[in-house]
Write a protein that holds these residues in place. Structure first.
Motif, PDB file in Angstrom:
ATOM      1  N   SER A  10       0.868  -1.178   0.000  1.00 15.43           N
ATOM      2  CA  SER A  10       0.000   0.000   0.000  1.00 15.43           C
ATOM      3  C   SER A  10       0.902   1.224   0.000  1.00 15.43           C
ATOM      4  O   SER A  10       2.083   1.152   0.374  1.00 15.43           O
ATOM      5  CB  SER A  10      -0.912   0.022   1.230  1.00 15.43           C
TER       6      SER A  10
ATOM      7  N   HIS B  28       0.597   3.678   1.979  1.00 13.00           N
ATOM      8  CA  HIS B  28       0.892   3.942   3.401  1.00 13.00           C
ATOM      9  C   HIS B  28       2.095   3.109   3.853  1.00 13.00           C
ATOM     10  O   HIS B  28       2.982   3.611   4.558  1.00 13.00           O
ATOM     11  CB  HIS B  28      -0.339   3.618   4.246  1.00 13.00           C
TER      12      HIS B  28
ATOM     13  N   SER C  42       6.258   4.116   5.150  1.00 11.32           N
ATOM     14  CA  SER C  42       6.754   3.773   6.483  1.00 11.32           C
ATOM     15  C   SER C  42       8.281   3.667   6.487  1.00 11.32           C
ATOM     16  O   SER C  42       8.889   3.310   5.478  1.00 11.32           O
ATOM     17  CB  SER C  42       6.133   2.456   6.956  1.00 11.32           C
TER      18      SER C  42
ATOM     19  N   THR D  47       3.750   8.521  -2.445  1.00 11.05           N
ATOM     20  CA  THR D  47       3.010   7.935  -1.310  1.00 11.05           C
ATOM     21  C   THR D  47       1.859   8.827  -0.882  1.00 11.05           C
ATOM     22  O   THR D  47       0.981   8.386  -0.138  1.00 11.05           O
ATOM     23  CB  THR D  47       3.953   7.697  -0.124  1.00 11.05           C
ATOM     24  N   ARG D  48       1.854  10.076  -1.358  1.00  9.85           N
ATOM     25  CA  ARG D  48       0.754  11.008  -1.022  1.00  9.85           C
ATOM     26  C   ARG D  48      -0.143  11.259  -2.230  1.00  9.85           C
ATOM     27  O   ARG D  48      -0.982  12.169  -2.201  1.00  9.85           O
ATOM     28  CB  ARG D  48       1.333  12.329  -0.525  1.00  9.85           C
TER      29      ARG D  48
END
Length: 493
Positions: free
Chosen positions: A466, A468, A472, A489-490
């Motif tokens: 994902s 998200h 990480s 990622t955004r």
């Protein structure tokens, strides 16, 4: 017409239909024994005469040789060839079979069984040949049989021989196989090199690989001599890769290292390679088992990365205990130190691997990683470029292209990094690191559709992926993170 010469047991020549065309004369069969075991399947006429008619006057011996060669030509037709002062067998028309065959009472039949020629020179040669074949490698060993290099000058022959020896030595370690010269039996490749002309004058080197058992030509290629002379290691790496690939065609039941699996990014293939390597002994297969665990760890494909890391480090220790100077064992130890964050230890081990084997592909891959860890990115690129023509690098293109992509990222060369990641993906469609880089770089330059395609492919082969997760700190995109390239990622893609 294709012929087969069987030398274990009674000497026998059969044609393509299986009919026996063996010459009846003892001296003609003696010629077959001599020529069938000679380097390159050819011998000087004077040497043949000395072996079979050593007790005869020169003129009488020469006449007897001509008579026996005439008988042999009637049996072999065009498969018997000759030139100025020499006679030989054409490997394109005749294959030599030295495989063991059962004799009386189940005992293996001896070489040229039943052949009796009353000549002291031939008797001595025959006795020595039988003794040497008793000590031959097991038929379960794969062989690389190097024929005598040929050339129009001593310099040309030397060049051909250097290429053969270099390539065979590098390939044999990775197959694994035994390199032999002269008579040999078993499963493997017969390899010849011939040079025509001289470097700088349009000269060419021709390399031919044949199946030892069938005589079938598996590969042939010519190289201009001038580039060969300028890049012996590059040519040697290419020829070594060809030997490895040809060996896979003839291996049959012979165990070979699963190199394609070792350099893959598929958990199934990596674990399958581990099972096969577990059955092998020695530093190289042990170090390769550490390498595939390294891939499983960094690609989040093991449920217990701590245990996998301990196993990899234990395998590295075992490999170095078995062969302290093995470049693969040293390179793997360097990679493990890089993973642990021990920059100085990684540099020391990688440099030692490169000193032990200058230009070794995996050694320079490990050195490139260690130099990147030390912040020496230009040096890391130089080290990597010294390794990209070796047989391991050619087999593991995806891994080497990925290292190149990461170096270019650190140097801020985004277009080059994207091209290298694309090349890695072309070699390994399941290469997760390549898809991560492609997704991030495509998004960075505004190619939303291309980024979405890369993410879709990543989700297919990485079920828990994902955006998200990608953001990480534990996800393996450290180089992208440091370069500020995780805007994807955004993105919500």
């Amino acid at each position: 017409m294709r012929l087969r010469l069987q030398l274990m047991g009674p000497i026998r020549v059969t044609d393509a239909r299986g009919q026996d065309v063996t010459p009846r004369g003892r001296k003609a069969r003696g010629l077959l024994a001599l020529l069938g075991t000679a380097p390159g399947l050819r011998m000087a006429r004077a040497q043949l005469q000395d072996r079979l008619w050593s007790d005869s006057a020169p003129a009488q011996g020469s006449a007897s040789l001509r008579q026996s060669l005439h008988e042999l030509r009637l049996a072999l037709d065009a498969a018997l060839v000759g030139g100025d002062g020499w006679v030989g067998l054409d490997p394109a028309l005749l294959s030599v079979d030295l495989r063991p065959v059962p004799g009386v009472g189940g005992v293996t039949a001896e070489f040229a069984e039943g052949l009796e020629i009353d000549d002291p020179e031939f008797e001595d040669w025959l006795r020595d040949m039988r003794l040497s074949l008793e000590d031959r490698p097991s038929v379960t060993d794969l062989l690389l049989v190097l024929e005598e290099a040929r050339g129009e000058s001593p310099q040309a022959r030397l060049l051909a021989d250097v290429v053969l020896q270099e390539a065979a030595a590098r390939a044999a370690v990775l197959i694994p196989a035994r390199v032999v010269q002269g008579p040999a039996m078993g499963t493997g490749l017969r390899i010849s090199a011939s040079c025509l002309g001289q470097p700088g004058n349009g000269g060419l080197m021709m390399l031919v690989l044949r199946d030892m058992t069938s005589g079938e030509q598996l590969w042939a290629q010519h190289y201009p001599l001038s580039p060969v002379l300028r890049g012996l290691r590059q040519t040697g790496g290419t020829v070594a890769l060809t030997m490895i690939q040809a060996a896979l065609q003839v291996a049959g039941q012979v165990a070979v290292y699963p190199l394609q699996g070792v350099f893959s990014f598929s958990r199934t293939r990596l674990l399958g390679a581990d099972q096969r390597l577990r059955q092998a002994e020695g530093a190289l297969p042990t170090a390769l088992r550490a390498f595939l665990r390294y891939t499983l760890i960094i690609e989040r494909q093991t449920p217990d990365p701590v245990a996998a890391l301990e196993e990899a480090e234990s395998l590295c220790r075992l490999a170095r205990e078995a062969a302290p100077a093995d470049p693969v064992a040293l390179a793997m130890s360097a990679l493990m130190q890089s993973w642990r964050g021990n920059v100085s230890g990684a540099l020391e081990l990688a440099r030692l691997a490169c000193r032990v084997s200058p230009g070794h592909d995996l050694a320079h891959l490990a050195l490139s990683q260690a130099l990147s860890d030390a912040g020496r990115d230009s040096d890391a690129l130089t080290a990597l470029l010294r390794s990209d023509a070796g047989p391991m690098a050619l087999l593991g293109q995806a891994s080497w292209r990925m290292r190149l992509a990461l170096v270019h990222l650190r140097l801020g060369r985004l277009a080059e990094a994207e091209a290298a990641a694309g090349a890695a993906l072309a070699h390994a469609p399941d290469c997760r690191p390549a898809l991560r880089i492609l997704a991030a770089l495509r998004h960075h330059r505004g190619d939303e559709a291309g980024a979405a395609d890369a993410l879709a492919a990543l989700r297919r082969i990485e079920p828990d992926f994902s955006l998200h997760l990608m953001a990480s700190p534990d996800y393996p995109v450290t180089t992208l993170r440091r370069a500020g390239l995780l805007g994807i990622t955004r993105s919500g893609l």
